[in-house]
Motif scaffolding. Structure first.
Motif, short mmCIF file in Angstrom:
data_model
loop_
_atom_site.label_atom_id
_atom_site.label_comp_id
_atom_site.label_asym_id
_atom_site.label_seq_id
_atom_site.Cartn_x
_atom_site.Cartn_y
_atom_site.Cartn_z
N PHE A 1 0.84 -1.20 0.00
CA PHE A 1 0.00 0.00 0.00
C PHE A 1 0.87 1.26 0.00
O PHE A 1 0.57 2.24 -0.70
N ILE A 2 1.97 1.23 0.75
CA ILE A 2 2.89 2.37 0.76
C ILE A 2 3.46 2.59 -0.65
O ILE A 2 3.55 3.73 -1.11
N LEU A 3 3.80 1.52 -1.33
CA LEU A 3 4.29 1.65 -2.71
C LEU A 3 3.21 2.22 -3.62
O LEU A 3 3.51 3.03 -4.51
N GLN A 4 1.96 1.85 -3.40
CA GLN A 4 0.85 2.40 -4.19
C GLN A 4 0.71 3.90 -3.94
O GLN A 4 0.40 4.66 -4.86
N LEU A 5 0.95 4.33 -2.70
CA LEU A 5 0.88 5.76 -2.39
C LEU A 5 2.02 6.52 -3.09
O LEU A 5 1.82 7.65 -3.54
N ILE A 6 3.18 5.90 -3.16
CA ILE A 6 4.29 6.50 -3.92
C ILE A 6 3.92 6.60 -5.39
O ILE A 6 4.13 7.64 -6.03
N ASP A 7 3.33 5.54 -5.94
CA ASP A 7 2.88 5.56 -7.34
C ASP A 7 1.88 6.69 -7.57
O ASP A 7 1.96 7.40 -8.57
N HIS A 8 0.93 6.82 -6.65
CA HIS A 8 -0.08 7.87 -6.78
C HIS A 8 0.57 9.25 -6.78
O HIS A 8 0.22 10.11 -7.60
N SER A 9 1.53 9.46 -5.91
CA SER A 9 2.22 10.75 -5.84
C SER A 9 2.95 11.03 -7.15
O SER A 9 2.83 12.13 -7.71
N TYR A 10 3.69 10.07 -7.63
CA TYR A 10 4.41 10.20 -8.90
C TYR A 10 3.42 10.53 -10.02
O TYR A 10 3.62 11.46 -10.81
N ASP A 11 2.33 9.77 -10.08
CA ASP A 11 1.33 9.97 -11.13
C ASP A 11 0.67 11.34 -11.05
O ASP A 11 0.39 11.95 -12.08
N MET A 12 0.44 11.83 -9.82
CA MET A 12 -0.14 13.16 -9.65
C MET A 12 0.78 14.24 -10.22
O MET A 12 0.32 15.18 -10.88
#
Length: 121
Positions: free
Chosen positions: A95-106
């Motif tokens: 889930f933490i990696l998904q949050l990093i992905d979301h940040s990058y994507d934003m």
């Protein structure tokens, strides 16, 4: 998760660099010179490991309501950034990696078309 795992994950993304633009204690990850993750190293050294990540404002509110380990961004725009506590967190590593992905994507989503094309090179 430890800081090296998170660091390596951030660096594995296209066109990411790591810098210390603010001080020697805040590691910043940027995609094409736009910040998407900040690691306050003094917190890692003191057992309070956290990362600051960009987030969609509505999703940020939802995350904060659902998870004790996610709070408004420390020293950041509280509308667009979350602090995610890693140490003794209820959050699963994936889930933490998904949050990093979301940040990058934003961050990528907010770039110009020219910059987005640069990512694909």
């Amino acid at each position: 998760m430890d800081i090296e795992q998170l660091r390596n994950y951030c660096l594995s993304k296209p066109k990411v660099t790591e810098t210390f633009p603010f001080d020697a204690h805040t590691l910043v990850f940027k995609v094409l010179d736009k910040m998407f993750a900040l690691f306050p190293l003094e917190k890692w050294d003191n057992g309070l490991a956290s990362i600051n990540l960009k987030c969609d404002p509505e999703y940020a509110l939802q995350l904060r309501a659902d998870h004790d380990s996610i709070v408004p961004g420390w020293h950041s725009n509280k509308k667009h950034w979350n602090t995610v506590y890693i140490y003794k967190s209820e959050l699963k590593p994936q889930f933490i990696l998904q949050l990093i992905d979301h940040s990058y994507d934003m961050v990528v989503k907010g770039m110009t078309k020219k910059m987005q094309l640069e990512l694909k090179k």
